[in-house]
Design a protein around this motif. Sequence first.
Motif, mmCIF file in Angstrom:
data_model
loop_
_atom_site.group_PDB
_atom_site.id
_atom_site.type_symbol
_atom_site.label_atom_id
_atom_site.label_comp_id
_atom_site.label_asym_id
_atom_site.label_seq_id
_atom_site.Cartn_x
_atom_site.Cartn_y
_atom_site.Cartn_z
ATOM 1 N N LYS A 37 -11.315 -51.885 -51.285
ATOM 2 C CA LYS A 37 -10.142 -51.360 -51.988
ATOM 3 C C LYS A 37 -9.202 -50.815 -50.926
ATOM 4 C CE LYS A 37 -8.607 -48.580 -55.865
ATOM 5 N NZ LYS A 37 -8.991 -47.752 -57.029
ATOM 6 N N PRO A 38 -7.971 -51.243 -50.910
ATOM 7 C CA PRO A 38 -7.037 -50.854 -49.838
ATOM 8 C C PRO A 38 -6.769 -49.356 -49.770
ATOM 9 C CG PRO A 38 -6.220 -52.766 -51.028
ATOM 10 C CD PRO A 38 -7.391 -52.231 -51.818
ATOM 11 N N SER A 39 -6.723 -48.688 -50.932
ATOM 12 C CA SER A 39 -6.407 -47.271 -50.959
ATOM 13 C C SER A 39 -7.284 -46.587 -52.008
ATOM 14 C CB SER A 39 -4.917 -47.071 -51.289
ATOM 15 O OG SER A 39 -4.600 -45.702 -51.341
ATOM 16 N N ALA A 40 -8.296 -45.857 -51.556
ATOM 17 C CA ALA A 40 -9.275 -45.269 -52.471
ATOM 18 C C ALA A 40 -8.712 -44.055 -53.212
ATOM 19 C CB ALA A 40 -10.524 -44.859 -51.686
ATOM 20 N N LEU A 41 -9.220 -43.880 -54.438
ATOM 21 C CA LEU A 41 -8.876 -42.729 -55.272
ATOM 22 C C LEU A 41 -10.108 -41.856 -55.475
ATOM 23 C CD1 LEU A 41 -6.899 -44.619 -58.064
ATOM 24 C CD2 LEU A 41 -5.917 -43.365 -56.129
ATOM 25 N N VAL A 42 -9.877 -40.576 -55.730
ATOM 26 C CA VAL A 42 -11.009 -39.681 -56.013
ATOM 27 C C VAL A 42 -11.821 -40.204 -57.196
ATOM 28 C CG1 VAL A 42 -11.636 -37.371 -56.764
ATOM 29 C CG2 VAL A 42 -9.852 -37.670 -55.029
ATOM 30 N N SER A 43 -11.147 -40.813 -58.150
ATOM 31 C CA SER A 43 -11.817 -41.339 -59.347
ATOM 32 C C SER A 43 -12.686 -42.562 -59.056
ATOM 33 C CB SER A 43 -10.783 -41.701 -60.420
ATOM 34 O OG SER A 43 -9.848 -42.628 -59.916
ATOM 35 N N ASP A 44 -12.598 -43.108 -57.851
ATOM 36 C CA ASP A 44 -13.474 -44.221 -57.462
ATOM 37 C C ASP A 44 -14.869 -43.738 -57.067
ATOM 38 O OD1 ASP A 44 -10.709 -45.856 -55.794
ATOM 39 O OD2 ASP A 44 -11.462 -46.126 -57.840
ATOM 40 N N SER A 45 -15.061 -42.443 -56.984
ATOM 41 C CA SER A 45 -16.375 -41.894 -56.640
ATOM 42 C C SER A 45 -17.386 -42.272 -57.711
ATOM 43 C CB SER A 45 -16.284 -40.371 -56.516
ATOM 44 O OG SER A 45 -15.396 -39.993 -55.493
ATOM 45 N N ALA A 46 -18.405 -43.007 -57.306
ATOM 46 C CA ALA A 46 -19.389 -43.538 -58.259
ATOM 47 C C ALA A 46 -20.474 -44.266 -57.474
ATOM 48 C CB ALA A 46 -18.728 -44.501 -59.250
#
Lengths: 113, 115
Positions: A78-87
């Motif tokens: 993913k080019p730009s990670a988000l906090v919501s990608d935490s999993a």
Amino acid sequence: AQSVAQPEDQVNVAEGNPLTVKCTYSVSGNPYLFWYVQYPNRGLQFLLKYITGDNLVKGSYGFEAEFNKSQTSFHLKKPSALVSDSALYFCAVRGSRDYKLSFGAGTTVTVRA
Amino acid sequence: EAGVAQSPRYKIIEKRQSVAFWCNPISGHATLYWYQQILGQGPKLLIQFQNNGVVDDSQLPKDRFSAERLKGVDSTLKIQPAKLEDSAVYLCASRHVREPTYEQYFGPGTRLTVT
């Protein structure tokens, strides 16, 4: 026998930075490759798949994965990670002649704000 | 469309007791799977049904685990008697038999704790 290796138990990145989750596989015949994501107390959610065609596969939530036959890899990016990608992320494989899906052990992704 | 339904979501039992889990797949999905996911591991296939027939139960511990899908729709997975090592999340998944991409749809799982 088919198998999947996810060499990293954990991946930590800062929000906005690129995210890569590694996966290598072993299977007889042509591989069918999948990425699933699991949030706490939830079932697995499908992200993307490679069956045939273009080696770069685009999926849900801005994720993509690159199939590399020579390296038997299918890394999730993913080019730009988000906090919501935490999993927890799982790579899975099945052979073209085998219906059985084999999963890796999973990689926990933590994206810090 | 409604997703794969599972119940209960959580279950705590003592070793040597019995437990049953229920799964209702997505409507029209002929293929149903039960997986066991032990903490820190990926899901492991226990059994696969095609309609009401078993396709693969090679990794099902048949001395204590059983599963059925009598009418080819919902399914029950039973453990009798339970052991400590059965503590895990039990996931049900389904797939349309003509799904060309082989994607499986997962339920939320049942978290079993054996004490």
